[in-house]
Scaffold this motif. Structure first.
Motif, PDB file in Angstrom:
ATOM      1  N   GLN A 259       0.916  -1.188   0.094  1.00  0.00           N
ATOM      2  CA  GLN A 259      -0.119  -0.049  -0.206  1.00  0.00           C
ATOM      3  C   GLN A 259       0.827   1.239   0.043  1.00  0.00           C
ATOM      4  N   GLY A 260       2.146   1.378   0.738  1.00  0.00           N
ATOM      5  CA  GLY A 260       2.910   2.349   0.762  1.00  0.00           C
ATOM      6  C   GLY A 260       3.350   2.610  -0.375  1.00  0.00           C
ATOM      7  N   ARG A 261       3.960   1.415  -1.057  1.00  0.00           N
ATOM      8  CA  ARG A 261       4.615   1.788  -2.388  1.00  0.00           C
ATOM      9  C   ARG A 261       3.572   2.109  -3.507  1.00  0.00           C
ATOM     10  N   TRP A 262       2.170   1.641  -3.425  1.00  0.00           N
ATOM     11  CA  TRP A 262       1.419   2.101  -4.306  1.00  0.00           C
ATOM     12  C   TRP A 262       0.718   3.587  -4.654  1.00  0.00           C
ATOM     13  N   LEU A 263       0.907   3.971  -3.107  1.00  0.00           N
ATOM     14  CA  LEU A 263       0.476   5.386  -2.867  1.00  0.00           C
ATOM     15  C   LEU A 263       1.913   6.445  -3.196  1.00  0.00           C
ATOM     16  N   GLU A 264       2.920   5.822  -3.275  1.00  0.00           N
ATOM     17  CA  GLU A 264       4.253   6.519  -3.896  1.00  0.00           C
ATOM     18  C   GLU A 264       4.010   6.465  -5.185  1.00  0.00           C
ATOM     19  N   GLU A 265       3.812   5.540  -5.878  1.00  0.00           N
ATOM     20  CA  GLU A 265       3.808   5.364  -7.372  1.00  0.00           C
ATOM     21  C   GLU A 265       2.636   6.323  -7.711  1.00  0.00           C
ATOM     22  N   GLN A 266       1.360   6.372  -7.119  1.00  0.00           N
ATOM     23  CA  GLN A 266       0.593   7.533  -7.668  1.00  0.00           C
ATOM     24  C   GLN A 266       0.959   8.814  -7.575  1.00  0.00           C
ATOM     25  N   THR A 267       1.780   9.172  -6.603  1.00  0.00           N
ATOM     26  CA  THR A 267       2.181  10.452  -6.204  1.00  0.00           C
ATOM     27  C   THR A 267       3.379  10.863  -7.369  1.00  0.00           C
TER      28      THR A 267
ATOM     29  N   ARG B  10      -9.855  -6.608  -0.439  1.00  0.00           N
ATOM     30  CA  ARG B  10     -10.805  -5.685  -0.850  1.00  0.00           C
ATOM     31  C   ARG B  10     -10.319  -4.697  -1.617  1.00  0.00           C
ATOM     32  N   LYS B  11      -9.036  -4.287  -1.704  1.00  0.00           N
ATOM     33  CA  LYS B  11      -8.455  -3.286  -2.727  1.00  0.00           C
ATOM     34  C   LYS B  11      -8.286  -4.027  -4.037  1.00  0.00           C
ATOM     35  N   GLY B  12      -8.266  -5.467  -4.153  1.00  0.00           N
ATOM     36  CA  GLY B  12      -8.080  -6.029  -5.374  1.00  0.00           C
ATOM     37  C   GLY B  12      -6.797  -5.770  -6.044  1.00  0.00           C
ATOM     38  N   SER B  13      -6.675  -5.857  -7.549  1.00  0.00           N
ATOM     39  CA  SER B  13      -5.368  -5.753  -8.259  1.00  0.00           C
ATOM     40  C   SER B  13      -4.995  -4.490  -8.454  1.00  0.00           C
ATOM     41  N   ALA B  14      -3.967  -3.945  -8.256  1.00  0.00           N
ATOM     42  CA  ALA B  14      -3.726  -2.424  -8.795  1.00  0.00           C
ATOM     43  C   ALA B  14      -2.658  -2.416 -10.103  1.00  0.00           C
ATOM     44  N   SER B  15      -2.428  -3.680 -10.348  1.00  0.00           N
ATOM     45  CA  SER B  15      -1.416  -3.637 -11.349  1.00  0.00           C
ATOM     46  C   SER B  15      -2.037  -3.387 -12.868  1.00  0.00           C
ATOM     47  N   LEU B 152       9.466  -0.982  -9.516  1.00  0.00           N
ATOM     48  CA  LEU B 152       9.070  -2.237 -10.402  1.00  0.00           C
ATOM     49  C   LEU B 152       8.381  -3.237  -9.534  1.00  0.00           C
ATOM     50  N   ASN B 153       8.597  -3.305  -8.340  1.00  0.00           N
ATOM     51  CA  ASN B 153       7.844  -4.209  -7.445  1.00  0.00           C
ATOM     52  C   ASN B 153       6.649  -3.654  -6.827  1.00  0.00           C
ATOM     53  N   ASN B 154       6.363  -2.461  -7.181  1.00  0.00           N
ATOM     54  CA  ASN B 154       5.280  -1.981  -6.425  1.00  0.00           C
ATOM     55  C   ASN B 154       3.949  -2.426  -7.181  1.00  0.00           C
TER      56      ASN B 154
END
Lengths: 490, 267
Positions: A259-267, B10-15, B152-154
């Motif tokens: 989740q932290g990395r995903w938010l970083e990526e969105q930013t 719940r978040k599902g896939s973000a990829s 890359l691993n996010n």
């Protein structure tokens, strides 16, 4: 030069008294560096008397026998003196830690001496206490470490789980960036500054541009100042989000990491759409911005979505006992050590030192956009994470405030420093206080640049939280410091 | 108590599905390397050549109407040349996927050549197309390339979905991925990592520093690019190259994507 920094020429013999007076009146040293005026070596000690007061540059001509070390009075100067000794060849007498820091002395001509040529190897030997006894193990870790990490080498002496002594060996990736500035025009220098430590590219460009603007006594137009704050806070947001992803990883919270990395990526993706670059680069120039920027129409909505998710994420983290338990009482940094050894940024604020350049010495548009400073007393990994969490929430508010202040108008004023001038610039980067000191030559090109980076300060402090702790906590403690190796090594 | 597993489900896939399907590579708005247009330069104008901080721009007769050539292996995408160009000769682009097998493909050449690595590509294609294990070595970077490699691993890029993994030990790595300006002190550890890898093994230079030395080239500790030290199979310039460009270059190595620049021409 504007009134932000005062030049104080000083005699060598007066240094200890001046330093004692500074410390007794609540001031602190920031850094020391050597440079050459008309071919003669000078050392400049940068003193910060306190919030709202001008910085002071104590300038000393270096006599042939060298200078007395001031590290016994202000320990944070120790690393600066050792670096000067390695790179410029000035001797500091009676230094409490006289060992090389960056490179082996005597093997090469000091590479920052005018006219020095050739390549050097920056492998200063370990300076370790003698450790002997049964069951004591020695572990060399790095410089190539697991996963994708920056290169640095660590040596541990330990018994079982307990670390007796820890010593990092840094500067393996010292690129000599300060010398790369020499001879460049002020505009060209920005490109180098952005690439000193790319995860703080905007902060570096900002501090550098402000140093040139100080030398030229010019001020960017209001729209540029608001943009600078906006970009600087977006940079802080993606860095702090990266930090929480890393910390969640260190405490084996895999969904929390994702989740932290995903938010970083969105930013970062939002940054790319705002300014053409995921790590904000190629934007600033002395006097303002290189080009005007336009906010995408959906910017406010995108930012609000990231903010909402971030707040929920931070709440979930602080509601996770397995995570809190691993941070509490881990890697404790006392206020005394934090002050003496020069801790900066979220690290010092987590140990109760209430300092932040944005509030204490406002630059860009921070006189109007005043941040509330997050502060904790405990000095442990939890306090460091809490300070960053508060800063993260605060940064969203600052971005919104900066958006409101983006008036119409030009984004760049002419800014040409006089030949022979000097300037100082600073910024509170995501990792702490960053300073650039620049001197210009007779053609108004850069003659000398010195960078005081926050990670240089915090790497100096970090080992004091590792000695006498245990191996299990090491990775968490390191993650809680959020250090950059490139910034330290330069 | 936070319920992370439930939260994750719940978040599902973000990829993203890119590059298998769609065009959601996540790099909307990213500025890439400049392009040379068919304009003519003003008399004796060398503004772009003078401002380029990494000497990536030069003149070559008959190369184009203007004679301007760019070595993309030296470009750090700082856009200064585009800014100073008084004519419509240099243009900013969003072209970022510039991974190549042959360093020369990043420089302008008179004749368009097909890549010479066809045979090697064939071999990799048959044996390694589906999976790849990478050992990364930072040989003196500014931290920018690491920031994008870590991305890359996010969940968005989720490199694992492509069968590509980072590994701790060089003994189980197929590819040595090198970033940074090749400082003298990192050459020992770099070669040690390379020596420890089993054959067949490949090397990739990521970022303009590793390709040609970049902004730190000419410094008192730095080199002039990875090909001085090791045989390089794929070069990816960029400052830093974005995660989608890195994925493109990795798939290029595996023969699963095609090269987008030949003989110094952006396509």
């Amino acid at each position: 030069m504007s009134g932000q920094v005062q030049m104080r020429p000083m005699l060598v013999d007066d240094l200890p008294t001046a330093l004692n007076t500074l410390l007794a009146t609540g001031g602190r040293m920031q850094m020391a560096y050597a440079w050459f005026r008309d071919g003669q070596p000078q050392v400049c000690y940068l003193a910060a008397p306190g919030a709202g007061q001008a910085f002071e540059c104590w300038s000393v001509a270096v006599p042939a026998e060298g200078l007395p070390s001031l590290a016994p009075i202000a320990p944070l100067l120790g690393w600066y003196e050792r670096e000067i000794q390695d790179l410029v060849g000035i001797v500091f007498r009676n230094h409490p830690e006289p060992h090389p820091l960056v490179l082996e002395r005597g093997e090469h001509t000091p590479p920052l001496l005018p006219g020095a040529e050739g390549v050097v190897t920056t492998t200063a030997p370990h300076a370790l206490p003698e450790v002997e006894g049964e069951d004591i193990q020695e572990l060399d870790f790095g410089p190539v470490r697991a996963d994708v990490l920056e290169s640095a080498q660590f040596r541990f002496f330990y018994i079982g789980e307990r670390i007796l002594r820890y010593q990092p060996r840094l500067f393996l990736k010292h690129r000599g960036m300060e010398r790369r500035f020499q001879g460049l025009t002020p505009e060209a220098g920005v490109v180098v500054a952005e690439r000193v430590s790319a995860t703080a590219s905007l902060a570096h460009a900002l501090a550098y541009c402000q140093a040139i603007e100080d030398a030229a006594d010019c001020e960017p137009p209001p729209r540029a100042q608001a943009w600078r704050c906006l970009l600087a806070e977006l940079e802080r947001i993606y860095n702090h989000l990266h930090y929480f992803g890393h910390l969640a990883d260190a405490t084996t919270l895999k969904v929390g990491q994702a989740q932290g990395r995903w938010l970083e990526e969105q930013t970062k993706q939002l940054l790319a759409r705002v300014c053409g670059s995921r790590l904000p680069m190629n934007l600033l120039t002395p006097g303002g911005l290189r080009r005007d920027l336009l906010l995408p129409d959906d910017f406010a909505g995108q930012l609000a979505a990231i903010e909402k998710e971030t707040r929920h994420y931070l709440d979930m983290l602080s509601d996770t006992s397995s995570y809190i338990d691993r941070l509490q009482a881990t890697g404790v940094l006392s206020q005394q050590v934090a002050f003496d050894k020069g801790a900066t940024g979220p690290i010092e604020r987590a140990s109760g030192l209430d300092r932040d350049l944005r509030r204490d010495h406002p630059y860009a548009d921070y006189a109007a956009l005043v941040p509330e400073i997050a502060l904790r007393e405990a000095g442990d990994a939890l306090a460091r994470a809490e300070v960053r969490a508060d800063e993260l929430r605060q940064s969203f508010a600052l971005v919104k405030g900066a958006v409101d202040r983006l008036g119409a108008g030009e984004v760049c004023h002419p800014c040409a420093p006089e030949p022979g001038s000097f300037g100082l610039g600073w910024a509170e980067s995501p990792r702490g206080s960053l300073f650039y000191a620049v001197s210009l030559d007779t053609q108004a090109h850069l003659a000398w640049a010195k960078i005081k980076s926050p990670s240089y300060s915090n790497w100096r402090v970090f080992p004091f939280t590792v000695h006498d702790t245990n191996m299990m906590d090491y990775a968490i403690n390191e993650a809680s410091f959020g250090l950059s190796v490139a910034g330290c090594d330069r | 108590m936070a319920l992370w597993t439930l939260f994750g489900l719940r978040k599902g896939s973000a990829s993203t599905d890119w590059p298998k399907a769609g065009n959601n590579h996540g790099q909307q708005g990213v500025w890439g390397m400049p392009r040379v247009l068919d304009g003519a330069c003003a008399d004796s104008c060398e503004a772009c050549i003078e401002v380029c901080p990494t000497q990536a721009i030069g003149r070559q007769e008959k190369a184009s109407t203007s004679g301007i050539v760019i070595d993309y292996g030296r470009c750090i995408t700082c856009q200064r040349c585009v800014e100073v160009c008084p004519e419509p000769v240099l243009q900013a682009t969003d072209t970022w996927a510039l991974g190549v097998r042959n360093r020369d493909d990043l420089r302008w050449q008179a004749a368009l050549q097909t890549p010479e690595a066809a045979e090697l590509g064939q071999r990799i294609q048959t044996r390694f197309q589906r999976s790849l294990h990478i050992r990364h070595v930072d040989a003196g970077s500014c931290g920018g390339c690491e920031s994008e490699l870590q991305a890359l691993n996010n969940p968005f890029y989720n490199l694992h979905r492509l069968g590509i993994f980072f590994t701790a030990s060089p003994r189980s790595a197929d590819l040595l991925l090198v970033t940074g300006a090749l400082t003298r002190s990192m050459l020992g550890p770099l070669h040690a990592a390379w020596e420890a890898m089993p054959e067949p093994r490949w090397v990739m230079a990521i970022g303009t520093c590793a390709v040609s030395g970049g902004i730190a080239e000419g410094g008192y500790t730095c080199g002039h690019g990875l090909n001085e030290e090791l045989p390089v199979d794929v070069y990816l310039p960029g400052c830093p190259p974005n995660p989608a460009a890195i994925i493109h270059a990795l798939l290029l190595l595996l023969g699963r994507s095609s090269q987008r620049v030949h003989a110094g021409r952006l396509t």
